[in-house]
Design a protein around this motif. Structure first.
Motif, PDB file in Angstrom:
ATOM      1  N   PRO B 276      -4.590 -60.239  23.154  1.00  0.00           N
ATOM      2  CA  PRO B 276      -4.047 -61.298  24.005  1.00  0.00           C
ATOM      3  C   PRO B 276      -2.527 -61.258  24.035  1.00  0.00           C
ATOM      4  O   PRO B 276      -1.919 -61.639  25.002  1.00  0.00           O
ATOM      5  CB  PRO B 276      -4.553 -62.578  23.358  1.00  0.00           C
ATOM      6  N   ARG B 277      -1.921 -60.780  22.960  1.00  0.00           N
ATOM      7  CA  ARG B 277      -0.459 -60.759  22.939  1.00  0.00           C
ATOM      8  C   ARG B 277       0.085 -59.358  23.013  1.00  0.00           C
ATOM      9  O   ARG B 277       1.276 -59.170  23.228  1.00  0.00           O
ATOM     10  CB  ARG B 277       0.041 -61.444  21.676  1.00  0.00           C
ATOM     11  N   PHE B 280       0.168 -58.965  27.051  1.00  0.00           N
ATOM     12  CA  PHE B 280       1.058 -59.975  27.611  1.00  0.00           C
ATOM     13  C   PHE B 280       1.654 -60.747  26.444  1.00  0.00           C
ATOM     14  O   PHE B 280       1.028 -60.901  25.427  1.00  0.00           O
ATOM     15  CB  PHE B 280       0.273 -60.979  28.469  1.00  0.00           C
ATOM     16  N   ASP B 282       2.159 -64.177  25.676  1.00  0.00           N
ATOM     17  CA  ASP B 282       1.962 -65.577  26.050  1.00  0.00           C
ATOM     18  C   ASP B 282       2.396 -66.483  24.915  1.00  0.00           C
ATOM     19  O   ASP B 282       1.999 -67.626  24.815  1.00  0.00           O
ATOM     20  CB  ASP B 282       0.482 -65.813  26.356  1.00  0.00           C
TER      21      ASP B 282
END
Ligand code: ATP
Ligand code: MG
Lengths: 255, 285, 332
Positions: B276-277, B280, B282
């Protein structure tokens, strides 16, 4: 009685070393000022203690329990709470709800909100002198009110160790004075306190000891007067060479 | 056999790339997730279909019209996207979801729910490279997607607006500080995005059936490839397209064609769950 | 007590507004309760309002998650799973619908838990995108498991809603549309009450805290991950029950429908238009928008009447980001 023990704590971000081999013992009931220039690693150390960051190496013990690697909410339950350098209040919630949330979840989760909780929130607001702002959304408060609310919120979890991150930064002398008496009041409750204080306007007046960091390393520790006289501290932190101790903190400029 | 699978996967993957390019570009530059992407694409497809069917326009000539039309729609939408407040990414998702519903129902009203296909028989003819079973259609897709990427690359690396666009993709704040007009870059991104949507739409109409409710499929594809490739890595998109198409072919071969639909979704979920990181950041809370 | 500690003079405006809101709520409640009597034998009106209340429950269910700040674009996953679980258990296993409906909720909650574990670290836009993808998984599985689910053909001739016994007194909700209406009404009120209770408990405070400032929420001891997971599975539970009710109301389901975009979009649209950080908003939006759609736009535009939902959503995001009730109702 030692409350918090840091043993060889290091923290790296990629290639960058933010903390390097920090050893320190904080005794119960003490007030310690954590000082150092910008980027020295003060907030990083606070984040490591409060569980926002995991140390890359070393041990953090609280009350003889190893706490590094624990989730922040677990660490809070154990009795460590903190404030934030830049506001992280629940901006849309009223001041008293900010405190209530901390009280209800600080030690376990209690689903019911009782009158007692509301009273406690009111007392906590009174403690920081903000009774009249109970219903104001936290986002609408002034800087000093936000800092005080942050402190009240941290206290509402009933901590044994309180970590304060630059709670008086940017304050006028009058506000600093208020902050000093507030910290003394908190201390009188028997709470152990670690204060980050970049500008030295608060910690020298309330701390028993100072811990000075520079470039992630401990450069000095001890009674405030002694630390401020330390040539390494002056060089690294104050950027001064041979002036006498404590001048900056008293607002006198030598030479 | 194997070569046929690989060739068709490459062609399909190229098509996926064309479908995703507009979405990826708009997201990269403006941080707006445009979930109406698929609907815009289908709309462009319908435009081409309508021109081809009722006006008997040769298929090739439907492209300029579709491109101009979808650029116009995208620029109009950009005005609305620009009004969104923070958190931009989430608000753009919700907003464009609404736009998607609007366009979908408008298409239902105008074109009915029937399945339409732009039939171009020559595209299915073999191009006749001895052993290699390649059709003209597949060659077209491969050529178009590589051409589009090359064009975009030239633009981004060799023109001033392209460089500014790249800077904006990498860091909006820094780009703004360096004197780049970030708002203008947003408009440019929507224009180029509209161009690619207009290019992919008619192709969609002759490869895939056109019907009002098919947009979300294209959107999901675009999201998956964009996340797979990472922000602003336009070259990565074509690779991602090929890999996805290959994964789909393998699934069809060994598990069954009915499981193919799950591949983009599963891939997207996997990417989001595991990185998830990584892909991107976030973490900007 | 110092001067600063005097109770703050409480402005009367919010109180008046609250009274007005209470009155409005009571009136709405009475109107809805009296609807079957008022509408007489008009089956269509009753049918529309039964569906309205079902969608209101679905929107409220969505908002159990929505209140924590997350936006789901894939609640059809839970709705559809609930519908299929209850349909299959009641036909193949011959279980009573009284049992299969809650079981449908349990299955959906388990699926919600799974989704939550997959999306654990995702926030905001990325969580929304993940839910968009997640809905495909139960849909494709249901479609492909055709020896049980009949695949894309769907299931027909499902048992109707259960029969209510009370001594000699019998109420056949499958036969009486009035009874079915009250069944769904009761469910909607129940979900509303549960949402209200959660919101007014410390958990409501915690959800608000974690959606506003997660780091600080963690630092004051709020178990953020656990609460998110709880919110998602509770939301899935109620959505699953909505799906089950739908299956037994309509008595026909197919994957393309119950896992379709419609049932993902509707609760999201209604909750956001009504105000996703409010208790009543989603239900109010359902009461306004769905009848408007069915009574006004459907006759006008049989093919594209659902544009209304898109329009409502777009206008809300652009002009009333807090939603209708967030603006005009209780502001806090
Ligand atoms: N998440 C991170 N990733 C990379 N580098 C970081 C991260 N957090 C902090 N740093 C770096 O670590 C160093 C120490 O930061 P820290 O915030 O602890 O400083 P500080 O002593 O609190 O300074 P200040 O007085 O400015 O608050 C800085 O150089 C900072 O850039
Ligand atoms: Mg700091």
């Amino acid at each position: 009685m030692s409350l918090l023990t840091l043993h060889a704590v290091s923290k790296t971000f990629g290639d960058f070393t933010a903390l390097k081999d920090i050893n320190f013992v904080l005794d119960e009931g003490e007030v310690v000022g954590l000082v150092g220039p910008n980027g020295a690693g003060k907030s990083t150390l606070l984040n490591v203690i409060s569980g926002r960051l995991k140390p890359s190496y070393g041990e953090v013990r609280f009350d003889n329990v190893l706490i590094n690697g624990l989730k922040p909410q677990r660490i809070c339950r154990l009795g460590i709470s903190r404030t934030f350098q830049s506001s992280r209040l629940f901006a849309g919630m009223s001041a008293s709800d900010n405190i209530l949330a901390a009280r209800l979840f600080g030690k376990g989760c209690r689903p019911r909100i009782t009158g007692q909780d509301r009273d406690a929130a009111r007392r906590a607001l009174a403690f920081v002198g903000m009774t009249h702002k109970a219903d104001t959304p936290a986002g609408d408060l002034t800087l000093s009110e936000q800092r005080r609310l942050d402190l009240a919120r941290a206290l509402a979890t009933r901590p044994r160790l309180l970590l304060l991150d630059e709670i008086a930064a940017g304050f006028s002398p009058v506000l600093v004075k208020q902050a000093v008496s507030l910290v003394k009041k908190v201390r009188a409750r028997g709470v152990t306190i670690l204060i980050i204080d970049h500008f030295l306007n608060l910690s020298v007046r309330v701390s028993d000891r100072l811990l000075a960091l520079d470039h992630g390393e401990k450069v000095a520790a001890g009674p405030p007067a002694e630390v401020l006289r330390n040539p390494d501290v002056m060089r690294a932190y104050l950027g001064l060479r041979h002036e006498g101790p404590g001048h900056t903190s008293r607002g006198k400029h030598a030479g | 056999m194997l070569s046929a699978v690989v060739v068709s996967a490459l062609a399909t993957g190229s098509f996926y790339t064309l479908v995703a390019l507009g979405f990826a570009l708009i997201y990269g530059v403006t941080r707006n997730f445009n979930l109406a992407h698929g609907e815009l694409l289908v709309l462009a497809g319908y435009t081409a279909y309508w021109l081809w069917k009722t006006w008997a326009l040769p298929f090739v000539f439907t492209f300029p019209v579709a491109i101009v039309a979808s650029m116009a729609v995208c620029l109009a939408l950009q005005r609305l996207f620009a009004r969104l407040s923070e958190p931009l990414e989430l608000n753009s998702i919700v907003f464009s979801f609404g736009i998607a519903i609007l366009i979908q129902n408008a298409m239902r009203l105008c074109f009915s729910g029937n399945y339409r296909l732009i039939r171009i028989p020559t595209l299915n003819h073999g191009a006749g490279f001895n052993a290699l079973p390649v059709s003209y259609g597949q060659l077209t897709l491969l050529g178009l997607s590589l051409g589009a990427i090359a064009l975009l690359y030239l633009f981004m690396y060799h023109t001033y607006p392209g460089k500014a666009l790249r800077a904006t993709i990498q860091n909006r704040e820094a780009a703004a500080l360096a004197g780049i007009n970030v708002a203008a870059m947003g408009i440019l991104a929507f224009a180029i995005g509209g161009f690619f949507i207009g290019l992919a739409g008619p192709l969609f109409g002759c490869i895939h059936y056109l019907y009002p409710a098919t947009g979300p499929e294209a959107t999901l594809l675009a999201v998956t490839l964009t996340i797979f490739a990472g922000v602003g890595r336009l070259g990565g998109i074509i690779l991602a397209g090929w890999l996805l198409a290959l994964a789909e072919s393998i699934t069809v071969l060994y598990i069954g064609s009915s499981w193919r639909e799950m591949i983009p979704a599963a891939l997207l979920l996997g990417l989001l769950a595991l990185k998830p990181r990584g892909i991107f950041s976030d973490d900007g809370r | 007590m110092t001067a600063a500690e005097r109770p703050v003079p409480y402005s009367t405006a919010p109180r008046e507004r609250r009274t007005a809101a209470r009155g409005g709520m009571l009136l709405t409640f009475v109107a809805l309760a009296a609807l079957p009597v008022v509408s007489g034998q008009n089956g269509y009106v009753l049918q529309v309002y039964t569906q309205t209340l079902l969608l209101a429950s679905l929107a409220l269910a969505w908002n159990v998650l929505g209140i924590s700040g997350a936006v789901s674009l894939g609640h059809a996953a839970f709705f559809g799973t609930g519908a299929y679980v209850s349909a299959l258990l009641s036909t193949i296993q011959d279980l009573s619908v009284w049992i299969t409906i809650p079981l449908a909720g349990v299955f959906a909650a388990a699926l919600g838990m799974l989704a939550g574990l997959i999306c654990m670290r995702l926030r905001g836009a990325y969580f929304a995108l993940a839910t968009l993808a997640f809905v495909e998984i139960p849909r494709v599985i249901t479609t492909n498991w055709d020896n049980v689910t009949q695949g894309s053909l769907g299931l027909v001739g499902l048992p109707g809603l259960p029969v209510l016994h009370w001594g000699d007194w019998r109420l056949d909700m499958a036969a009486s549309s009035t009874a079915a209406y009250y069944f769904v009404f009761a469910y909607a009120v129940m979900v509303l009450c549960i949402v209200g209770i959660i919101q007014r408990s410390s958990f409501g405070l915690a959800f608000q805290a974690l959606r506003e400032e997660e780091t600080a929420a963690l630092s004051i001891g709020i178990p953020v991950s656990a609460l998110r997971l709880l919110a998602l599975s509770a939301s899935a539970f109620f959505a699953g029950i909505c799906g089950a009710c739908y299956a037994h109301l309509v008595r026909y389901i197919e994957p393309g429908l119950v896992y379709g975009l419609y049932f993902s979009a509707i609760p999201m649209v209604l909750a956001i238009c009504g105000g996703r950080f409010t208790i009543l908003g989603p239900a109010l939006a359902a009461l306004v928008i769905y009848p408007l759609d069915q009574f006004v736009f459907h006759p006008l535009l049989p093919a594209g009447h659902e544009f209304l939902y898109g329009l409502a959503l777009v206008l809300t995001v652009l002009f009333f980001p807090k939603g209708f009730w967030g603006y005009f109702g209780r502001t806090s």
